[in-house]
Design a protein around this motif. Structure first.
Motif, short mmCIF file in Angstrom:
data_model
loop_
_atom_site.label_atom_id
_atom_site.label_comp_id
_atom_site.label_asym_id
_atom_site.label_seq_id
_atom_site.Cartn_x
_atom_site.Cartn_y
_atom_site.Cartn_z
N UNK A 1 -114.59 91.15 25.15
CA UNK A 1 -115.31 92.07 24.27
C UNK A 1 -114.43 93.23 23.82
N UNK A 2 -113.35 93.48 24.56
CA UNK A 2 -112.46 94.59 24.19
C UNK A 2 -111.66 94.28 22.93
N UNK A 3 -111.55 92.99 22.59
CA UNK A 3 -110.77 92.59 21.42
C UNK A 3 -109.28 92.51 21.68
N UNK A 4 -108.86 92.82 22.91
CA UNK A 4 -107.43 92.79 23.24
C UNK A 4 -106.91 91.36 23.26
N UNK A 5 -107.78 90.40 23.61
CA UNK A 5 -107.41 88.99 23.61
C UNK A 5 -108.55 88.19 22.98
N UNK A 6 -108.21 86.98 22.52
CA UNK A 6 -109.20 86.12 21.88
C UNK A 6 -109.68 85.00 22.79
N UNK A 7 -108.80 84.54 23.68
CA UNK A 7 -109.11 83.42 24.58
C UNK A 7 -108.65 83.78 25.98
N UNK A 8 -109.49 83.47 26.97
CA UNK A 8 -109.14 83.75 28.36
C UNK A 8 -109.29 82.48 29.19
N UNK A 9 -108.23 82.10 29.88
CA UNK A 9 -108.26 80.93 30.77
C UNK A 9 -108.13 81.43 32.20
N UNK A 10 -109.19 81.27 32.99
CA UNK A 10 -109.21 81.81 34.34
C UNK A 10 -109.69 80.76 35.33
N UNK A 11 -109.44 81.04 36.60
CA UNK A 11 -109.98 80.21 37.69
C UNK A 11 -111.16 80.94 38.30
N UNK A 12 -112.19 80.18 38.67
CA UNK A 12 -113.34 80.80 39.30
C UNK A 12 -114.64 80.35 38.68
N UNK A 13 -115.74 81.01 39.04
CA UNK A 13 -117.06 80.62 38.53
C UNK A 13 -117.20 80.93 37.04
N UNK A 14 -118.13 80.24 36.41
CA UNK A 14 -118.37 80.46 34.98
C UNK A 14 -118.94 81.85 34.76
N UNK A 15 -118.45 82.59 33.76
CA UNK A 15 -118.97 83.93 33.51
C UNK A 15 -120.44 83.88 33.09
N UNK A 16 -121.17 84.93 33.43
CA UNK A 16 -122.61 84.98 33.17
C UNK A 16 -122.95 85.68 31.86
#
Length: 207
Positions: free
Chosen positions: A82-97
């Motif tokens: 939401x900050x607009x600093x990045x467009x795509x984020x690839x992370x490990x862990x649970x699905x964001x809510x």
């Protein structure tokens, strides 16, 4: 003559349908042109460990859209989209809510506990959870406890038995390989690493 007759609405539809069909074809053509003309900076953030794995996909993306310029930010920090600093984020862990985010599961990362041959020669291996605290462990730091396997394992290890911590998977894997203690490695890395032994932890705890 017997049969069906068009209603007034049906007559309008028949008359207008060729024009509607042509408009849809024109719109499809225009949209296709827009997609092919995608350009600009695409900012992607991911974990340091994942960065090298992205290169084939990034190459394919740039082949399809040569006007794209990729900016990759490798960091352990979670950067809010939401900050607009990045467009795509690839992370490990649970699905964001967050309902405003579009999330997709790309792959599963299978991990287990491993120890170097040198560690096993000196200390043996735990045969049950009751023996975990008779061993030395290298563990991911608290900010990685959002990952289910890391969280479950950390509950079973006394802090006094954790001889090394890091927030990077690569550091933990290197510490395991050096014989510093037992720790988590991805099965893919371990399968391609000589001199490490897998602990059958999946049969010991609810992994």
């Amino acid at each position: 003559q017997r049969g069906y007759r068009l209603t007034d609405a049906g007559k309008i539809m028949v008359n207008e349908l060729p024009g509607i069909y042509e408009e849809f074809n024109r719109l499809e053509s225009l949209m296709g042109g827009v997609e092919q003309d995608i350009s600009g900076n695409l900012r992607i953030t991911t974990l340091v460990e994942f960065s090298p794995l992205l290169n084939p996909a990034i190459m394919k993306l740039r082949t399809d859209y040569p006007k794209l310029r990729i900016q990759l930010l490798s960091t352990e920090e979670v950067i809010p989209l939401a900050s607009g600093a990045v467009h795509v984020s690839l992370r490990a862990g649970p699905e964001p809510l967050d309902p405003d985010l579009i999330a997709r599961k790309i792959m599963s990362i299978d991990m287990s506990c491993y120890a170097a041959d040198s560690y096993v020669a000196a200390h043996g291996l735990p045969l049950s959870p009751a023996e975990f605290n008779q061993h030395e462990w290298v563990m991911l730091s608290a900010d990685k406890h959002r990952i289910a396997n890391v969280k479950e394992l950390s509950k079973l290890i006394d802090v006094e038995q954790v001889v090394y911590q890091s927030n990077h998977f690569l550091d933990i894997e290197a510490a395991v390989i050096s014989g510093m203690g037992i720790g988590l490695m991805t099965n893919t890395v371990a399968d391609n690493t000589a001199g490490v032994q897998k602990i059958d932890i999946e049969t010991m705890i609810n992994w």
